[in-house]
Write a protein that holds these residues in place. Structure first.
Motif, mmCIF file in Angstrom:
data_model
loop_
_atom_site.group_PDB
_atom_site.id
_atom_site.type_symbol
_atom_site.label_atom_id
_atom_site.label_comp_id
_atom_site.label_asym_id
_atom_site.label_seq_id
_atom_site.Cartn_x
_atom_site.Cartn_y
_atom_site.Cartn_z
ATOM 1 N N ALA A 97 -18.861 -8.814 -9.490
ATOM 2 C CA ALA A 97 -17.427 -9.110 -9.344
ATOM 3 C C ALA A 97 -16.934 -10.009 -10.467
ATOM 4 O O ALA A 97 -15.864 -9.782 -11.031
ATOM 5 C CB ALA A 97 -17.169 -9.756 -7.983
ATOM 6 N N ALA A 117 -16.813 -8.055 -13.676
ATOM 7 C CA ALA A 117 -15.696 -7.108 -13.685
ATOM 8 C C ALA A 117 -14.376 -7.841 -13.897
ATOM 9 O O ALA A 117 -13.515 -7.391 -14.658
ATOM 10 C CB ALA A 117 -15.667 -6.312 -12.382
ATOM 11 N N PHE A 158 -14.210 -8.895 -17.461
ATOM 12 C CA PHE A 158 -13.949 -7.719 -18.290
ATOM 13 C C PHE A 158 -12.476 -7.328 -18.241
ATOM 14 O O PHE A 158 -11.837 -7.114 -19.270
ATOM 15 C CB PHE A 158 -14.828 -6.556 -17.820
ATOM 16 N N THR A 187 -7.391 -2.680 -12.502
ATOM 17 C CA THR A 187 -6.808 -3.575 -11.502
ATOM 18 C C THR A 187 -6.334 -2.788 -10.281
ATOM 19 O O THR A 187 -6.600 -3.171 -9.139
ATOM 20 C CB THR A 187 -5.611 -4.338 -12.106
ATOM 21 N N VAL A 188 -5.635 -1.680 -10.544
ATOM 22 C CA VAL A 188 -5.145 -0.867 -9.427
ATOM 23 C C VAL A 188 -6.324 -0.336 -8.614
ATOM 24 O O VAL A 188 -6.328 -0.391 -7.380
ATOM 25 C CB VAL A 188 -4.277 0.299 -9.950
ATOM 26 N N LEU A 189 -7.351 0.156 -9.309
ATOM 27 C CA LEU A 189 -8.517 0.720 -8.627
ATOM 28 C C LEU A 189 -9.188 -0.341 -7.754
ATOM 29 O O LEU A 189 -9.519 -0.093 -6.588
ATOM 30 C CB LEU A 189 -9.497 1.258 -9.669
ATOM 31 N N ASP A 206 -7.892 -3.152 -6.549
ATOM 32 C CA ASP A 206 -7.056 -3.537 -5.416
ATOM 33 C C ASP A 206 -7.038 -2.458 -4.339
ATOM 34 O O ASP A 206 -7.033 -2.747 -3.147
ATOM 35 C CB ASP A 206 -5.624 -3.835 -5.888
ATOM 36 N N LEU A 207 -7.031 -1.209 -4.786
ATOM 37 C CA LEU A 207 -7.032 -0.101 -3.826
ATOM 38 C C LEU A 207 -8.331 -0.105 -3.026
ATOM 39 O O LEU A 207 -8.334 0.074 -1.808
ATOM 40 C CB LEU A 207 -6.866 1.226 -4.572
ATOM 41 N N LEU A 208 -9.441 -0.335 -3.711
ATOM 42 C CA LEU A 208 -10.720 -0.313 -3.003
ATOM 43 C C LEU A 208 -10.897 -1.532 -2.114
ATOM 44 O O LEU A 208 -11.622 -1.480 -1.125
ATOM 45 C CB LEU A 208 -11.872 -0.180 -3.991
ATOM 46 N N ALA A 237 -8.669 -2.492 -0.285
ATOM 47 C CA ALA A 237 -7.965 -2.105 0.940
ATOM 48 C C ALA A 237 -8.617 -0.897 1.609
ATOM 49 O O ALA A 237 -8.106 -0.380 2.592
ATOM 50 C CB ALA A 237 -6.498 -1.803 0.623
ATOM 51 N N MET A 238 -9.729 -0.415 1.051
ATOM 52 C CA MET A 238 -10.364 0.798 1.581
ATOM 53 C C MET A 238 -10.997 0.516 2.952
ATOM 54 O O MET A 238 -11.763 -0.425 3.101
ATOM 55 C CB MET A 238 -11.432 1.250 0.581
ATOM 56 N N VAL A 290 -20.834 -3.442 -2.190
ATOM 57 C CA VAL A 290 -19.766 -2.555 -2.671
ATOM 58 C C VAL A 290 -18.452 -2.853 -1.942
ATOM 59 O O VAL A 290 -17.374 -2.774 -2.519
ATOM 60 C CB VAL A 290 -20.170 -1.076 -2.492
ATOM 61 N N VAL A 296 -17.246 -6.467 -3.389
ATOM 62 C CA VAL A 296 -16.983 -6.590 -4.831
ATOM 63 C C VAL A 296 -15.482 -6.491 -5.147
ATOM 64 O O VAL A 296 -14.946 -7.333 -5.859
ATOM 65 C CB VAL A 296 -17.799 -5.568 -5.645
ATOM 66 N N PRO A 297 -14.767 -5.490 -4.602
ATOM 67 C CA PRO A 297 -13.331 -5.437 -4.914
ATOM 68 C C PRO A 297 -12.585 -6.685 -4.438
ATOM 69 O O PRO A 297 -11.681 -7.166 -5.123
ATOM 70 C CB PRO A 297 -12.838 -4.199 -4.159
#
Lengths: 364, 339, 262
Positions: free
Chosen positions: B105, B108, B111, B125-127, B129-131, B133-134, B200, B203-204
């Motif tokens: 984390a 990332a 990076f 960033t979008v990916l 944040d989306l994950l 909320a997964m 996993v 991490v987001p």
């Protein structure tokens, strides 16, 4: 350290990392490409495991080569930078691979189950071996909409009212309320489900329990999970409204309610909608509470108050560990539908959020 | 008309300023928001009271063994409810998730904020944040069919390290061994795999919090340090990490709270065994309080349900502690940011 | 400097004291604001002049932990009386803030009428009121063709005059202005000063300013506030503007108005 004002110092016109000439670029690239090539060759020749080759051949070689190159180009400080960059890129790549793998798997495997009837039909007459041409998640979509809708109906007003209490009033309970809302946000979802299960369904108070498993019980179990999300984001949205606007309204002789209704609320509107959307996104895929409080159904049930009812997460849960390929496909299909729903909610929230931030920028 | 103020005079008494609103609309406005907020107070009180009252019998009959013991039996007359393996299992899996997730984390986040070109950073960033909320069930599905084979393979590689004797090189790594010395055929169902799935999941969350903290850092400070001849690595170690450490720790604890309560993502992945597995992370034997609840509630006897409530209470208290710690650390490190 | 019209109310403060928590920030401020006069409040930063201004229409108590003692009399009636609604006080005593704060979600026209909407008043001629108010704030000619544009499309100076128009639409007896020009360019400042002079025909104005020239240009009387070494702020000198600036009694006033400190 942060008090140091270094802006008065003359800065180099180029940032240190922009000092690049073609030779250096080749060297840096070579420090990664050559080890990769070696690792591939060794893997092919000795037939060792790809994971081992990456960890034991590629990574050490790349590290040594990059430290050497770093030393050569930037001197002593290049060594530390090489280590930092290599590890950052390695771990970020790992994160990227894992996260993209999640999306990719759900989309690719989910698409195999997609068809008009997958959205339109329910699970009646469907066994674990029935071909994918029959049956779908129509009933589960409806169930999710009903249960989540019911939760939304009472959670969003309540969450926003709590946010208003925290930002717009001077009530004495504010610290307590804020702490407790934060506390609920730590409630594990399975405990929320178990709590409602033990309270309403298990024979805690009467021999047969107070009620049967039903959609509305699920809605209640989702409530403690959604409330803190809505309250927290709504509070942030209201806090973003500058105090000067409220003061402007008060100075005109507006009572608190009118000032809120006509000035603060319109200014915070998009933020509050974002709070609602993210609140829905938070619970739309919640599974554990619904497993405990609703009974899965293969049929369409439009009445969230009586009887078995299916939802997308419990549908997915029901198919997740079936051995038959078609059943697993149904699970992936349901996952894709959930993903799409979350994505749509999320995109809406983002669009609204960014519209809000551009407005805020303009005001400056 | 000059008129010098008499400042030696005594100060009049403070006046009580009326705080209650006059108009009916305002009184309703304050009243309604206050009652809505009271609901949250009552709700927490109700949850705690009900959990406590239901758990009380279990705590009374099981005593302290409820937390430390490893037996679970719902047969009438032989009832024993102890969650030691489950509680430790939850903690072990969370620790593994944190160990795996935190470096990923932070890397990332670094990076995205400091290295990636703008378009890539935006997409990432979008990916992320989306994950974040997964729903966990989706991660669970992916974990079961996609990640498990891969991580089981990694497990088999690590298993090779549990006892190494190659000429002069001789060492044992007990955490990679099996408690009974058996040679496993598959490496599924282990805390190692569950830990990866939890990693996993969190991490987001940690990346999202860390990236936000990095992005709020004073760019001038970083650029100045670089312009003064500091290297990327020294700036990261001496400027970025110390400044952001409080917020990042808070984010990690937030992820830990999520990991402790995780249920469906690891339910099918983990082999739930009511026998404590202290550290043999590759063994197909683990525990999780949340999974225990899901496994037992359906056919639970009334006393068993009460024991599950007690287990839920323990889990809730644990996550409360972790979240409270996170809030304290974040508020101290970044008073402007509240989680 | 006497004015003929005397329709506006007069305002008086008696021994006003202010605390924030336990910190005593203003001590025994007694000032008289006669009808149709412009009073300037000057003093270095942190002397409590803005705080004092906010006590005059009970905006002060919106700050948590605010404490108050003394009296503020509007036409002889104490606005801090137990049965006086602060909301009614603010209806009669308008306020313009340092930073222009038009309501961002409303158009120019809606901003002018916002006070009437916010206080639930009916039976006014909207078009006429919008025009009169904007004229009195000397901004009518600039915005008459785009009344339905969002208020944020205006420049900073125009926004501030819109905020003045918004207050004027409520037809207050007294208008309080808290450094209304500090965020504006010289051109806008001049326009607003002209506006203030015109407005004093029909209302009593109290203006906080950092700008000595502005105080001399617009005000009839001036009060000099000072907070020394952690003591609460107080009024060191109060009198006709000419006297305060040209023949001050207190040496500290002399130092301040001549730019020796602050």
């Amino acid at each position: 350290m942060s008090q140091l004002d270094l802006t008065a110092l003359p800065r180099p016109t180029k940032q240190p990392w922009q000092v690049r000439n073609p030779r250096n670029t080749w060297l840096v690239a070579g420090a990664s490409v050559v080890p990769m090539f070696l690792a591939v060759v060794i893997t092919l020749l000795t037939n060792i495991d790809a994971t081992l080759a990456t960890l034991l051949v590629f990574l050490p070689l790349q590290l040594i080569a990059s430290i050497g190159v770093g030393q050569f180009i930037f001197g002593k400080k290049g060594r530390g930078d090489a280590i930092l960059v290599i590890f950052t890129v390695f771990f970020s790549t790992l994160v990227g691979v894992l996260l993209v793998s999640v999306m990719f798997s759900v989309v690719v495997d989910g698409l195999k189950a997609m068809s008009p009837q997958f959205f339109g039909q329910n699970n009646h007459y469907i066994s674990s071996t029935t071909s994918l041409e029959y049956g779908g998640v129509g009933h589960a979509i409806l169930g999710t909409v009903l249960i989540v809708g019911l939760t939304t109906l009472f959670t969003i007003p309540l969450g926003i009212l709590i946010a208003i209490y925290l930002t717009e009033t001077r009530g004495r309970m504010r610290p307590t309320v804020r702490t407790l809302v934060q506390a609920i946000s730590g409630l594990p979802s399975v405990v929320s489900g178990l709590f409602i299960y033990a309270f309403l369904i298990a024979p805690s108070f009467s021999a047969h329990g107070l009620t049967q498993q039903a959609g509305w019980v699920g809605s209640i179990a989702l409530f403690p999970l959604m409330l803190p999300t809505v309250a927290r984001i709504a509070e942030e949205a209201l806090r973003l409204v500058p105090q000067e606007l409220r003061n402007g309204a008060y100075a005109l002789g507006a009572p608190a309610f009118k000032a809120f209704w006509q000035v603060t609320l319109p200014a915070a509107k998009s933020g509050l909608i974002t709070a609602a959307l993210l609140g829905v996104a938070r619970i739309i895929g919640e599974t554990a509470p619904l497993i405990l409080t609703t009974a899965p159904s293969n049929d369409t049930n439009l009445n969230p108050f009586v009887g078995q009812i299916a939802t997308l997460p419990t549908y997915l849960y029901g198919y997740i560990n079936q051995v038959q390929a078609t059943s697993q496909q149904r699970a992936w299909g349901a996952a894709l539908v959930i993903l799409i729903l979350v994505f749509v909610l999320f995109t809406l929230a983002r669009v609204l959020g960014s519209a809000k931030s551009t407005k805020a920028k303009k005001r400056k | 008309m000059s008129d010098i103020q008499d400042v030696t005079a005594e100060v009049p008494a403070r006046r009580q300023l009326r705080t209650k609103p006059f108009s009916l609309a305002d009184r309703l406005f304050y009243g309604i928001t206050k009652s809505a907020s009271s609901i949250s107070v009552i709700l927490v009180a109700a949850i705690l009271l009900f959990l406590l009252s239901q758990s009380f019998a279990t705590f009374q009959t099981q005593g302290f063994d409820f937390i430390t013991g490893s037996q679970w039996n719902n047969a009438k007359g032989h009832e024993v409810f102890q969650i030691g393996p489950m509680l430790w299992g939850s903690v072990l899996i969370s620790i593994l998730g944190i160990i795996g997730g935190v470096p990923m984390a932070i890397a990332a986040a670094y990076f995205i904020e400091f290295m990636a070109p703008k378009p890539i950073a935006k997409v990432a960033t979008v990916l992320v944040d989306l994950l974040a909320a997964m729903p966990s069930i989706v991660i669970g599905l992916w974990g079961l069919y996609v990640l498990t084979p891969v991580v089981a393979h990694w497990g088999s590689l690590l298993y090779g390290l549990h006892h190494v004797s190659m000429g002069p090189v001789n060492f044992d790594i007990p955490i990679f061994a099996m408690s009974d010395g058996s040679v496993p055929s598959t490496f599924s169902g282990s805390p190692f795999i569950a830990g990866w799935i939890v990693a996993v999941m969190i991490v987001p969350i940690i990346t999202s919090v860390t990236r936000e903290i990095f992005s709020q850092m004073d760019r001038d400070l970083i650029n100045s340090a670089l312009a003064l001849g500091g290297s990327r690595s020294s700036v990261f170690m001496r400027v970025i990490l110390p400044t952001a450490s409080g917020g990042v720790t808070g984010g990690v604890l937030l992820g830990l709270g999520r990991a402790l309560g995780e249920t469906v993502a690891i339910f099918y992945v983990l082999n739930l065994v009511s026998d404590i597995n202290w550290f043999n992370i590759l063994q197909s034997k683990g525990g999780s309080v949340a999974s225990l609840v899901l496994q037992k509630f359906g056919e639970g006897t009334p006393n068993e349900i009460k024991a599950l409530m007690a287990a839920g209470l323990v889990l809730f208290v644990l996550t409360l502690l972790v979240n409270w710690l996170a809030a304290v650390i974040v508020n101290r490190a970044q008073p402007w940011r509240k989680i | 400097m006497e004015n003929i019209a005397t329709s506006a109310s007069h305002l008086r403060s008696e021994d006003v004291n202010v605390w924030f928590g336990e910190r005593h920030v203003l001590k025994n401020v007694s000032l008289n604001f006669p009808s149709n006069q412009v009073t300037a409040l000057i003093g270095p930063s942190g002397c409590g002049k803005s705080t004092f201004l906010r006590t005059l229409n009970r905006m002060h108590e919106l700050i948590p932990s605010a404490g108050f003692a003394g009296k503020v009399l509007l036409d002889g009636h104490d606005i801090y009386d137990h049965d006086v609604d602060p909301v009614d006080v603010r209806l009669n005593i308008g306020m313009v803030f340092q930073k222009p704060n038009p309501f961002p979600t409303m158009s120019i026209r809606e901003n002018v009428l916002s006070g009437l909407k916010l206080t639930g008043r009916r039976g006014y001629n909207a078009a006429e009121l919008v025009e009169t108010s904007l004229r009195r704030a000397s901004i009518w000619n600039e915005v008459k063709d785009r009344l339905n544009d969002p208020a944020l499309s205006l420049s900073g100076g125009q926004q501030q005059r819109l905020c003045i128009a918004r207050s004027l639409a409520m037809d207050p007896e007294v208008l309080l202005m808290d450094e209304p020009c500090s965020a504006l360019d010289p051109g806008s400042t001049r326009r607003i000063e002209e506006t203030i002079t015109e407005l004093s025909d029909s209302m009593t104005i109290v203006i906080v300013t950092h700008n000595m020239q502005q105080a001399q240009r617009v005000s009839h009387q001036t009060a000099f506030f000072l907070a020394e070494d952690g003591n609460p702020g107080r009024v060191v000198e109060f009198g006709k503007t000419d006297d305060v600036f040209n023949s001050p009694i207190d040496p500290r006033t002399n130092d301040y108005v001549n730019g020796h400190f602050g």
